[in-house]
Design an enzyme around this catalytic site. Structure first.
Site, PDB file in Angstrom:
ATOM      1  N   GLY A  73      74.509 -12.051  54.059  1.00 50.10           N
ATOM      2  CA  GLY A  73      74.235 -11.252  54.929  1.00 50.10           C
ATOM      3  C   GLY A  73      73.884 -12.407  56.039  1.00 50.10           C
ATOM      4  N   GLU A  74      73.093 -12.501  56.733  1.00 52.59           N
ATOM      5  CA  GLU A  74      72.735 -13.325  57.749  1.00 52.59           C
ATOM      6  C   GLU A  74      70.606 -13.732  57.363  1.00 52.59           C
ATOM      7  OE1 GLU A  74      70.963 -14.239  60.124  1.00 52.59           O
ATOM      8  OE2 GLU A  74      71.833 -16.184  60.286  1.00 52.59           O
ATOM      9  N   SER A  75      70.224 -15.068  56.973  1.00 47.98           N
ATOM     10  CA  SER A  75      69.304 -14.885  56.792  1.00 47.98           C
ATOM     11  C   SER A  75      67.814 -14.227  57.730  1.00 47.98           C
ATOM     12  CB  SER A  75      68.559 -15.995  55.739  1.00 47.98           C
ATOM     13  OG  SER A  75      69.540 -17.083  57.168  1.00 47.98           O
TER      14      SER A  75
ATOM     15  N   GLU B 165      79.646 -10.742  44.320  1.00 47.28           N
ATOM     16  CA  GLU B 165      79.296  -8.766  44.482  1.00 47.28           C
ATOM     17  C   GLU B 165      80.608  -9.076  44.589  1.00 47.28           C
ATOM     18  OE1 GLU B 165      78.552 -10.394  47.864  1.00 47.28           O
ATOM     19  OE2 GLU B 165      77.713 -10.515  45.992  1.00 47.28           O
TER      20      GLU B 165
ATOM     21  N   HIS C 172      78.653 -15.809  46.453  1.00 48.27           N
ATOM     22  CA  HIS C 172      79.305 -14.360  46.309  1.00 48.27           C
ATOM     23  C   HIS C 172      79.854 -13.180  45.299  1.00 48.27           C
ATOM     24  CE1 HIS C 172      77.401 -13.836  51.230  1.00 48.27           C
ATOM     25  NE2 HIS C 172      77.689 -14.876  51.106  1.00 48.27           N
TER      26      HIS C 172
ATOM     27  N   ARG D   7      71.515 -23.908  54.963  1.00 50.87           N
ATOM     28  CA  ARG D   7      71.708 -22.696  55.417  1.00 50.87           C
ATOM     29  C   ARG D   7      73.267 -23.449  55.895  1.00 50.87           C
ATOM     30  NH1 ARG D   7      69.187 -19.862  59.834  1.00 50.87           N
ATOM     31  NH2 ARG D   7      71.566 -18.754  59.892  1.00 50.87           N
TER      32      ARG D   7
ATOM     33  N   CYS E 246      73.325 -15.663  48.494  1.00 53.06           N
ATOM     34  CA  CYS E 246      73.559 -16.405  49.760  1.00 53.06           C
ATOM     35  C   CYS E 246      72.496 -16.662  50.739  1.00 53.06           C
ATOM     36  CB  CYS E 246      75.115 -16.030  50.338  1.00 53.06           C
ATOM     37  SG  CYS E 246      76.184 -17.208  51.283  1.00 53.06           S
TER      38      CYS E 246
ATOM     39  N   ILE F 116      81.128 -18.344  51.622  1.00 50.58           N
ATOM     40  CA  ILE F 116      81.068 -17.877  53.267  1.00 50.58           C
ATOM     41  C   ILE F 116      80.355 -18.308  53.174  1.00 50.58           C
ATOM     42  CG2 ILE F 116      81.308 -16.033  54.933  1.00 50.58           C
ATOM     43  CD1 ILE F 116      82.375 -14.557  52.628  1.00 50.58           C
ATOM     44  N   ARG F 117      80.100 -19.140  54.275  1.00 51.40           N
ATOM     45  CA  ARG F 117      78.625 -19.590  55.150  1.00 51.40           C
ATOM     46  C   ARG F 117      78.149 -20.129  54.048  1.00 51.40           C
ATOM     47  NH1 ARG F 117      77.319 -15.613  58.844  1.00 51.40           N
ATOM     48  NH2 ARG F 117      75.013 -17.256  59.415  1.00 51.40           N
TER      49      ARG F 117
END
Length: 188
Positions: free
Chosen positions: A50-52, A165, A163, A99, A79, A127-128
């Site tokens: 997600g967004e850390s 998942e 990821h 990051r 991630c 992803i990022r």
């Protein structure tokens, strides 16, 4: 631990539903965690991508940061979850990550991750994705992308830059459940 491990998935933001689905497919009892008291009785915890920054802010707001620090079971961070658990954030693992080091959103990619002791590569979705800047001596490299560590184990912590998942391949989640069982037997 019962026959079915109880696994919490931090459900503040990110790919928590996908982790829950993978763990249920392997027979785990999954609980979405949003508050500290929801960690009670869990055998393991997943901190999803997600967004850390958002995950850290919400964790601090709800008191989950200290609750996660005190959680005794196995923990799997993917991630953003890897970032949250590193030495510069919650400080629970002996690694530091950068990051978005594999590129911004538009530079997302899929690639084969070479798993230690497994001749069949795992398709990784990046992803990022964070890149591991430094690893402690006791951290085991479990998976590599072109010779660079992207899946590591630090004691009861499993950390992935990618990821798992988001694929149908359950090997990384199966490894995590093995770690849950190991950590539960040590605590017993």
């Amino acid at each position: 631990m019962s026959d079915r491990p109880r696994i919490g998935v931090l459900a503040l933001q990110g790919a928590f539903r996908e982790h829950a689905g993978a763990l249920r497919a392997l027979g785990a009892d999954v609980v979405e965690v949003r508050l500290p008291d929801e960690l009670a009785g869990l055998d393991g915890l997943v901190i999803p991508g997600g967004e850390s920054t958002t995950i850290m802010r919400l964790a601090e707001l709800y008191g989950l940061d200290d609750a996660i620090r005190a959680f005794p079971g196995a923990v799997f961070g993917t991630c953003a979850g890897m970032i949250v658990l590193d030495g510069e954030h919650l400080g629970l693992t002996d690694l530091v990550v950068d990051r978005n080091a594999f590129g911004r959103q538009v530079r997302s990619f899929e690639a084969d991750v070479e798993l230690a002791g497994d001749g069949i590569p795992l398709r990784g979705v990046f992803i990022r994705a964070p890149r591991i800047r430094s690893l402690g001596d006791g951290v085991e490299v479990v998976g590599e992308l072109e010779g660079e560590p992207v899946l590591v184990r630090d004691g009861r912590f499993l950390l992935a830059s990618f990821h798992p998942e988001l694929t149908g391949d359950l090997r990384v989640h199966r490894l995590f459940l093995t770690m849950v069982e190991e950590a539960s037997s040590v605590r017993a």
